[in-house]
Design a protein around this motif. Structure first.
Motif, PDB file in Angstrom:
ATOM      1  N   ASN A   6       0.814  -1.221   0.000  1.00  0.00           N
ATOM      2  CA  ASN A   6       0.000   0.000   0.000  1.00  0.00           C
ATOM      3  C   ASN A   6       0.848   1.271   0.000  1.00  0.00           C
ATOM      4  O   ASN A   6       0.344   2.357   0.291  1.00  0.00           O
ATOM      5  N   ASP A   7       2.159   1.130  -0.307  1.00  0.00           N
ATOM      6  CA  ASP A   7       3.090   2.263  -0.315  1.00  0.00           C
ATOM      7  C   ASP A   7       3.001   3.039   1.003  1.00  0.00           C
ATOM      8  O   ASP A   7       2.691   4.235   1.030  1.00  0.00           O
ATOM      9  N   PRO A   8       3.287   2.376   2.136  1.00  0.00           N
ATOM     10  CA  PRO A   8       3.040   2.983   3.451  1.00  0.00           C
ATOM     11  C   PRO A   8       3.997   4.122   3.783  1.00  0.00           C
ATOM     12  O   PRO A   8       5.121   4.192   3.270  1.00  0.00           O
ATOM     13  N   ASP A   9       3.530   5.009   4.651  1.00  0.00           N
ATOM     14  CA  ASP A   9       4.376   6.083   5.168  1.00  0.00           C
ATOM     15  C   ASP A   9       5.248   5.605   6.323  1.00  0.00           C
ATOM     16  O   ASP A   9       6.268   6.226   6.631  1.00  0.00           O
ATOM     17  N   LEU A  10       4.844   4.521   6.968  1.00  0.00           N
ATOM     18  CA  LEU A  10       5.567   3.993   8.130  1.00  0.00           C
ATOM     19  C   LEU A  10       5.453   2.471   8.098  1.00  0.00           C
ATOM     20  O   LEU A  10       4.362   1.930   7.897  1.00  0.00           O
ATOM     21  N   ILE A  11       6.592   1.791   8.291  1.00  0.00           N
ATOM     22  CA  ILE A  11       6.636   0.330   8.200  1.00  0.00           C
ATOM     23  C   ILE A  11       7.043  -0.248   9.548  1.00  0.00           C
ATOM     24  O   ILE A  11       8.016   0.203  10.157  1.00  0.00           O
ATOM     25  N   PHE A  12       6.312  -1.258  10.011  1.00  0.00           N
ATOM     26  CA  PHE A  12       6.629  -1.962  11.249  1.00  0.00           C
ATOM     27  C   PHE A  12       7.119  -3.369  10.907  1.00  0.00           C
ATOM     28  O   PHE A  12       6.405  -4.138  10.251  1.00  0.00           O
ATOM     29  N   LEU A  13       8.307  -3.704  11.362  1.00  0.00           N
ATOM     30  CA  LEU A  13       8.894  -5.024  11.146  1.00  0.00           C
ATOM     31  C   LEU A  13       9.172  -5.650  12.508  1.00  0.00           C
ATOM     32  O   LEU A  13      10.044  -5.189  13.240  1.00  0.00           O
ATOM     33  N   ASP A  14       8.418  -6.687  12.842  1.00  0.00           N
ATOM     34  CA  ASP A  14       8.542  -7.337  14.144  1.00  0.00           C
ATOM     35  C   ASP A  14       9.320  -8.640  13.980  1.00  0.00           C
ATOM     36  O   ASP A  14       8.817  -9.604  13.416  1.00  0.00           O
ATOM     37  N   GLU A  15      10.560  -8.653  14.453  1.00  0.00           N
ATOM     38  CA  GLU A  15      11.453  -9.816  14.346  1.00  0.00           C
ATOM     39  C   GLU A  15      11.530 -10.320  12.898  1.00  0.00           C
ATOM     40  O   GLU A  15      11.240 -11.490  12.611  1.00  0.00           O
ATOM     41  N   PRO A  16      11.977  -9.476  11.959  1.00  0.00           N
ATOM     42  CA  PRO A  16      11.938  -9.858  10.536  1.00  0.00           C
ATOM     43  C   PRO A  16      12.901 -10.972  10.156  1.00  0.00           C
ATOM     44  O   PRO A  16      12.725 -11.586   9.096  1.00  0.00           O
ATOM     45  N   THR A  17      13.932 -11.251  10.976  1.00  0.00           N
ATOM     46  CA  THR A  17      14.892 -12.309  10.616  1.00  0.00           C
ATOM     47  C   THR A  17      14.945 -13.424  11.660  1.00  0.00           C
ATOM     48  O   THR A  17      15.887 -14.220  11.656  1.00  0.00           O
ATOM     49  N   SER A  18      13.957 -13.477  12.518  1.00  0.00           N
ATOM     50  CA  SER A  18      13.958 -14.506  13.556  1.00  0.00           C
ATOM     51  C   SER A  18      13.974 -15.897  12.936  1.00  0.00           C
ATOM     52  O   SER A  18      13.199 -16.199  12.023  1.00  0.00           O
ATOM     53  N   ASP A  19      14.875 -16.758  13.429  1.00  0.00           N
ATOM     54  CA  ASP A  19      14.994 -18.163  13.011  1.00  0.00           C
ATOM     55  C   ASP A  19      15.537 -18.342  11.598  1.00  0.00           C
ATOM     56  O   ASP A  19      15.537 -19.465  11.084  1.00  0.00           O
ATOM     57  N   LEU A  20      16.004 -17.279  10.965  1.00  0.00           N
ATOM     58  CA  LEU A  20      16.591 -17.423   9.636  1.00  0.00           C
ATOM     59  C   LEU A  20      18.064 -17.811   9.742  1.00  0.00           C
ATOM     60  O   LEU A  20      18.764 -17.431  10.679  1.00  0.00           O
ATOM     61  N   ASP A  21      18.554 -18.535   8.744  1.00  0.00           N
ATOM     62  CA  ASP A  21      19.971 -18.851   8.651  1.00  0.00           C
ATOM     63  C   ASP A  21      20.754 -17.595   8.276  1.00  0.00           C
ATOM     64  O   ASP A  21      20.172 -16.598   7.815  1.00  0.00           O
ATOM     65  N   PRO A  22      22.096 -17.620   8.440  1.00  0.00           N
ATOM     66  CA  PRO A  22      22.882 -16.393   8.203  1.00  0.00           C
ATOM     67  C   PRO A  22      22.699 -15.764   6.826  1.00  0.00           C
ATOM     68  O   PRO A  22      22.555 -14.544   6.726  1.00  0.00           O
ATOM     69  N   GLU A  23      22.689 -16.563   5.760  1.00  0.00           N
ATOM     70  CA  GLU A  23      22.591 -15.970   4.419  1.00  0.00           C
ATOM     71  C   GLU A  23      21.267 -15.255   4.188  1.00  0.00           C
ATOM     72  O   GLU A  23      21.258 -14.089   3.757  1.00  0.00           O
TER      73      GLU A  23
END
Length: 309
Positions: A150-167
């Motif tokens: 929706n082309d937001p003015d403000l973005i909320f990212l809650d734990e965006p890389t949790s449980d991901l591998d390093p790459e």
């Protein structure tokens, strides 16, 4: 100074009389990445959900994009202008990536062109792949795409890389950094110290529902990092005893000897004393890190922090 994108004053949220958030105050400035960093149970997700108009506060004042989140009309306006990646994101498994984005885009009065959005996140080649068949890293990237639809003015990212591998973590970091470079404002909730240090313009460190420190990564390092130190590997009691004659701050870490220093003159004195005693050891320099800051302020190692709520 320009009006903040989000303003929080004395925010309190209680569940059954227990304060999950206890008197938070901070502002988010336009165009920055503001990281909320804290251990398990610190109140990160609760704070984010109040800003997203999902949860109502018990007390305090919260304004997002000039609207009060406690007013129904204000909350409706906020929801139209924000993008959200929740901690537990799940797309529609039987739909392709492109179909998922079109589905969510249809919920808004305005939206961006789907294929262009996929291009910007470098996943256009996966547009016809079903969501259920994606790796965890790609699912998280699709979640970010949906937060941007929706082309937001403000973005909320809650734990965006949790449980991901390093790459895939590094790939997701690049996506977030690119959003910042394009002028997007981001509130990032994370329990990863390196993630906050790498991405954020400012970091608010939470513990027990309270902000215990808030500043730029550089300022936090300067205030709470503990300064530089030289480490004498395997130096043992002989090195410790020698240096103790000159420095009250010297300490033992297992068989290593740690000497904090502020001046090069301190190193000259230390090395001269060891040479006089005929002691030869391996030497390493240590600079303060955000992990040192986190440990000093919370009393927890980063491995103990878990996935905070």
């Amino acid at each position: 100074m320009a009006e903040p994108v989000a303003s929080v004053e004395n925010l309190v949220k209680r569940y059954d009389g227990v304060a999950a958030v206890d008197g938070l105050s901070f502002e988010v400035q336009r165009g920055e990445i503001f990281a909320i960093l804290g251990p398990n149970g610190a109140g990160k997700t609760t704070t984010i959900e109040i800003l997203e108009c999902i949860t109502q506060p018990t007390a305090g004042s919260v304004s997002v994009l000039g609207n009060s989140v406690t007013a129904s009309r204000g909350a409706d306006e906020v929801k139209k202008r924000i993008g959200v990646l929740p901690q537990k994101f799940g797309g529609i498994g039987r739909l392709t990536i492109a179909e998922n984005l079109k589905f969510f885009a249809a919920m808004y009065d305005k939206s961006v062109e789907v294929m262009g959005l996929l291009d910007s996140l470098e996943i256009r080649d996966k547009a016809k792949v079903r969501f259920a068949d994606l790796s965890e890293g790609l699912k998280r990237r699709v979640g970010i795409a949906i937060a941007l639809v929706n082309d937001p003015d403000l973005i909320f990212l809650d734990e965006p890389t949790s449980d991901l591998d390093p790459e895939p973590r590094r790939t997701t970091w690049k996506v977030i950094a690119d959003l910042r470079a394009k002028g997007k404002t981001i509130v990032l909730a994370t329990h990863y110290v390196d993630e906050a240090q790498r991405l954020a313009d400012r970091i608010g460190i939470l513990r027990g529902g309270k902000i215990i420190a808030l500043d730029t990564p550089a300022e936090l390092l300067g205030k709470f990092g503990g300064g530089k130190a030289v480490i004498f590997r395997g130096g043992g009691d002989a090195v410790f005893g020698t240096l103790r004659r000159f420095f009250d701050t010297v300490s033992m870490d297992g068989s290593d000897v740690v000497l904090p220093f502020d001046r090069l003159r301190d190193l000259e004195v230390a090395f001269a004393a060891l040479v006089d005693r005929g002691l030869e050891v391996e030497v390493a320099l240590r600079s303060p890190t955000m992990e040192d800051v986190f440990l000093r302020l919370t009393g927890l190692k980063t491995s103990d922090s878990g996935e905070a709520n």
